[in-house]
Every structure is written in C-alpha cells, then in structure tokens.
Scaffold this motif. Sequence first.
Motif, mmCIF file in Angstrom:
data_model
loop_
_atom_site.group_PDB
_atom_site.id
_atom_site.type_symbol
_atom_site.label_atom_id
_atom_site.label_comp_id
_atom_site.label_asym_id
_atom_site.label_seq_id
_atom_site.Cartn_x
_atom_site.Cartn_y
_atom_site.Cartn_z
ATOM 1 N N ARG A 283 0.855 -1.197 0.000
ATOM 2 C CA ARG A 283 0.000 0.000 0.000
ATOM 3 C C ARG A 283 0.885 1.239 0.000
ATOM 4 O O ARG A 283 1.838 1.330 0.766
ATOM 5 N N ARG B 223 0.644 5.706 -0.895
ATOM 6 C CA ARG B 223 -0.059 6.930 -1.291
ATOM 7 C C ARG B 223 0.802 7.547 -2.386
ATOM 8 O O ARG B 223 1.994 7.769 -2.188
ATOM 9 N N VAL C 76 -1.780 7.424 -9.993
ATOM 10 C CA VAL C 76 -1.834 5.972 -10.158
ATOM 11 C C VAL C 76 -1.335 5.554 -11.542
ATOM 12 O O VAL C 76 -0.776 4.457 -11.697
ATOM 13 N N ILE D 247 -3.418 -3.730 -9.634
ATOM 14 C CA ILE D 247 -3.244 -2.381 -9.087
ATOM 15 C C ILE D 247 -4.644 -1.866 -8.792
ATOM 16 O O ILE D 247 -5.495 -1.846 -9.673
ATOM 17 N N SER D 248 -4.859 -1.473 -7.563
ATOM 18 C CA SER D 248 -6.164 -0.948 -7.148
ATOM 19 C C SER D 248 -5.970 0.407 -6.508
ATOM 20 O O SER D 248 -4.880 0.735 -6.039
ATOM 21 N N ARG D 249 -7.024 1.182 -6.490
ATOM 22 C CA ARG D 249 -6.980 2.456 -5.767
ATOM 23 C C ARG D 249 -8.286 2.630 -5.025
ATOM 24 O O ARG D 249 -9.314 2.064 -5.385
ATOM 25 N N PRO E 144 -8.194 8.588 -4.757
ATOM 26 C CA PRO E 144 -7.409 7.941 -5.801
ATOM 27 C C PRO E 144 -5.895 7.928 -5.554
ATOM 28 O O PRO E 144 -5.177 7.217 -6.251
ATOM 29 N N SER E 145 -5.406 8.676 -4.580
ATOM 30 C CA SER E 145 -3.972 8.631 -4.295
ATOM 31 C C SER E 145 -3.605 7.420 -3.432
ATOM 32 O O SER E 145 -2.442 7.056 -3.331
ATOM 33 N N GLU E 146 -4.599 6.779 -2.826
ATOM 34 C CA GLU E 146 -4.369 5.576 -2.015
ATOM 35 C C GLU E 146 -4.370 4.371 -2.951
ATOM 36 O O GLU E 146 -5.392 4.033 -3.533
ATOM 37 N N THR E 147 -3.208 3.729 -3.116
ATOM 38 C CA THR E 147 -3.113 2.591 -4.032
ATOM 39 C C THR E 147 -2.705 1.324 -3.297
ATOM 40 O O THR E 147 -2.112 1.371 -2.218
ATOM 41 N N GLU E 148 -3.040 0.222 -3.940
ATOM 42 C CA GLU E 148 -2.660 -1.088 -3.435
ATOM 43 C C GLU E 148 -2.203 -1.914 -4.627
ATOM 44 O O GLU E 148 -2.929 -2.068 -5.599
ATOM 45 N N VAL E 149 -0.983 -2.412 -4.549
ATOM 46 C CA VAL E 149 -0.440 -3.300 -5.575
ATOM 47 C C VAL E 149 -0.344 -4.682 -4.948
ATOM 48 O O VAL E 149 0.184 -4.834 -3.847
#
Length: 106
Positions: free
Chosen positions: A15, A17, A21, A45-47, A52-57
């Motif tokens: 995770r 920020r 993205v 890749i999710s947000r 939208p600045s919080e991402t999860e790869v």
Amino acid sequence: MTEGEAPARFRLTIRRRVTEVDDVVERLGRIGRSLRESGVLSYTISRSADDPSETEVALYFTDRSAAEQMMGRLDSPESRERAMLTGALELGAMWLTETVVSAELG
C-alpha cells in the motif's frame, strides 16, 4: 496462468499513497519481465474509490520464498528511497498472505 502452471498461493500486498496511479501502472508495465523473472505470476493495481492517491499493488506468487525475497527487496532503504523519488507520497504497509481457499460463486 499458463496450462500446467500452479495457481498463485501467495500474495504480497503493498500500500502506498501516490501522486498519480498512472505512474504506478506505467512503472509495473515497464518492469513486467523483471517481475516475472522474480517469480511474480500476475499483479493487480487498485486504488481507493474515495481517495485515488491511495493505491494497493498485489503481486501473486506460487513460491513463498520468491515472495519473501521480493518483500525484502521492496523493503530495502534503496527501494523505499526510489519509491519516494518516483512519486510516492507515503509508504504504507506491506504484507504477505497465503491463499487457503479461493471460490467463484456464480
């Protein structure tokens, strides 16, 4: 997954920020071959829908040791510094999970 290939049992989740993205999408696309050579079968890749600045790869592996090695590389001071220089605003949690059950409900 190709025919005869074992399913991904281990997921390394990262995770962060980020400022954009699309930069994450582009970077992972560029290093896809290197990821595959490191044992990554696939990634997502999710947000956050709210931010939208919080991402999860999520990187998917069949082999736990390959996942642990990747986790160690990503947690190195050099990797963390590189992430900050390439658009990460904040480095969040990173964890490794093992799939116990996976079911499609159709």
